[in-house]
Motif scaffolding. Structure first.
Motif, PDB file in Angstrom:
ATOM      1  N   PHE A 166       0.875  -1.181   0.000  1.00  0.00           N
ATOM      2  CA  PHE A 166       0.000   0.000   0.000  1.00  0.00           C
ATOM      3  C   PHE A 166       0.905   1.222   0.000  1.00  0.00           C
ATOM      4  CE2 PHE A 166      -3.029   3.100   1.663  1.00  0.00           C
ATOM      5  CZ  PHE A 166      -4.168   2.760   0.943  1.00  0.00           C
ATOM      6  N   VAL A 170      -2.076   5.703   4.771  1.00  0.00           N
ATOM      7  CA  VAL A 170      -3.057   4.748   5.294  1.00  0.00           C
ATOM      8  C   VAL A 170      -4.244   5.477   5.895  1.00  0.00           C
ATOM      9  CG1 VAL A 170      -3.430   2.896   6.957  1.00  0.00           C
ATOM     10  CG2 VAL A 170      -1.283   3.022   5.694  1.00  0.00           C
ATOM     11  N   GLU A 173      -6.887   7.563   3.294  1.00  0.00           N
ATOM     12  CA  GLU A 173      -7.828   6.931   2.386  1.00  0.00           C
ATOM     13  C   GLU A 173      -8.987   6.340   3.194  1.00  0.00           C
ATOM     14  OE1 GLU A 173      -7.721   6.874  -0.938  1.00  0.00           O
ATOM     15  OE2 GLU A 173      -5.932   8.156  -0.863  1.00  0.00           O
ATOM     16  N   SER A 176      -8.743   2.276   3.824  1.00  0.00           N
ATOM     17  CA  SER A 176      -7.569   1.906   4.627  1.00  0.00           C
ATOM     18  C   SER A 176      -7.642   2.493   6.028  1.00  0.00           C
ATOM     19  CB  SER A 176      -6.294   2.365   3.929  1.00  0.00           C
ATOM     20  OG  SER A 176      -6.300   3.779   3.747  1.00  0.00           O
TER      21      SER A 176
END
Length: 314
Positions: A166, A170, A173, A176
Motif C-alpha cells: 500500500f 493509510v 484513504e 484503509s
C-alpha cells in the motif's frame, strides 16, 4: 386470692401482640437496607437524575446563550435522528465496525486461548505477553496507531510502502483508515476474549475429554462436539462484554482519525460528540445518545436470551 391469680393469667393474653389490631403494627425496613439507604440515595441521584434530564433534553432545543434555556420541540429531535442521512451513515459504519471488530476478536481470541490451553511449558509467560495490549490505555493506543501510520516517519507506513502492499497514506484513504482503526481495536481487545475463553477451557471436566480420547476421537472431533458446547456460555459472555464496548467506542478512533477522512470512520459515538460539543445541538445529541442506549439494551437482551436458551437446553 383466686381473683388475683385469675387476673395474672388473663393479663398476658390482653397485652400479647396477637391481640393487637393489625393497624397498630409498625412496618420497619430491614437493617441491611437501612444501612445501604444513604449509598442508594447517592447512586440514584448520580445516575437517575442525569438520565431523566437527558430524556427531557431530547424533547427540547437547548440553548447555551446567556445560560441554559430550553425550548420545547416535541419529537422534532427524534424525527431528525431517523431522517438525517449523516446519522444513518454513522449507524451503518457503527454496525460494520461492530461486526468487523467483534468478529475478528472472537475468532482470534478463541484460537489464541486454544493454543495457550495446549501449551505445557511457559504458559504463564506467553499469557502475560499476550495480555499486554489490554492494559494499555486506549488513548495511548490511538496515539501509537497514528504515529506508526504517519506517512512521513511511521514504521507501518514505511513497511507497507517499501513492500509495495500500500503506497498511499493509510489514514488518508477512507477504506484503509477504516481497516486501520478496526485493527487497532482488534490488537487491543483480542487478549480479553482469549483470557475469558481460556478461563472456560480451564474449567472443563477433563474426565469427559479423556474418555473421548480413549474412544478414539481426534482433536477436531473433540473440539467441535465437546469443547465448543462446554465453553459456549463463556464465549457468549465474552461476546456480550465486547459488544457493549464496541457500540460506544470513541477514544482510539478520535485520536487516530477524528472520524476522517471524509467521515469514513465517524461511527455514531463520534457523530454524537460532533453534535454536542462542536455544533452545540445538545437536544439532538441527547436523542442520539438515547438511541445508542436503546440499541445497547436490545443487543444485551439478545445475548442474554441466547444464554437462557443454552441453560434450558442443558
Amino acid at each position: 386470692m383466686e381473683t388475683k391469680q385469675h387476673v395474672k393469667q388473663v393479663a398476658p393474653a390482653v397485652h400479647s401482640p396477637a391481640s393487637q389490631p393489625r393497624g397498630a403494627r409498625r412496618w420497619t425496613l430491614p437493617f441491611g437496607i437501612v444501612m445501604m439507604l444513604p449509598a442508594l440515595i447517592v447512586l440514584a441521584a448520580i445516575s437517575l437524575i442525569p438520565f431523566f434530564y437527558i430524556i427531557w433534553m431530547s424533547f427540547n432545543d437547548v440553548s447555551l446563550l446567556g445560560g441554559v434555556s430550553f425550548s420545547w420541540v416535541g419529537l422534532s429531535n427524534w424525527a431528525q435522528m431517523f431522517t438525517d442521512p449523516d446519522v444513518r451513515g454513522s449507524w451503518g459504519l457503527s454496525l460494520l465496525y461492530f461486526v468487523a471488530t467483534v468478529g475478528v476478536e472472537m475468532v482470534l481470541g478463541i484460537a489464541i486461548a486454544l493454543l495457550l490451553h495446549e501449551i505445557t511449558t511457559g504458559k504463564n509467560i506467553a499469557l502475560s505477553l499476550i495480555l499486554i495490549p489490554m492494559f494499555i490505555a486506549p488513548v495511548i493506543v490511538g496515539l501509537l496507531g497514528r504515529f506508526m501510520l504517519d506517512p512521513t516517519y511511521g514504521l507501518y507506513s514505511w513497511a507497507l510502502r517499501t513492500s509495495g502492499v500500500f503506497t498511499k497514506p493509510v489514514l488518508g484513504e477512507p477504506v484503509s483508515a477504516f481497516v486501520a482503526v478496526v485493527l487497532m481495536d482488534v490488537w487491543e481487545w483480542t487478549p480479553l476474549i482469549a483470557l475469558i475463553t481460556l478461563a472456560g477451557l480451564v474449567s472443563m471436566p477433563y474426565e469427559i475429554i479423556e474418555a473421548a480420547k480413549v474412544d478414539g476421537a481426534n482433536y477436531w472431533m473433540r473440539l467441535w462436539n465437546m469443547v465448543f458446547p462446554l465453553i459456549g456460555g463463556v464465549v457468549v459472555v465474552a461476546l456480550l462484554i465486547r459488544a457493549m464496548d464496541a457500540i460506544r467506542y470513541f477514544d482510539v478512533i478520535w485520536l487516530a482519525t477524528a472520524g476522517g477522512p471524509a467521515d469514513a470512520t465517524k461511527i455514531i459515538p463520534l457523530r454524537l460528540y460532533d453534535q454536542a460539543f462542536r455544533f452545540f445541538h445538545l437536544g439532538y445529541a441527547a436523542a442520539i445518545g438515547l438511541g445508542m442506549l436503546v440499541f445497547s439494551i436490545i443487543a444485551a437482551n439478545l445475548f442474554l436470551g441466547v444464554l437462557k436458551r443454552r441453560d434450558r437446553v442443558r
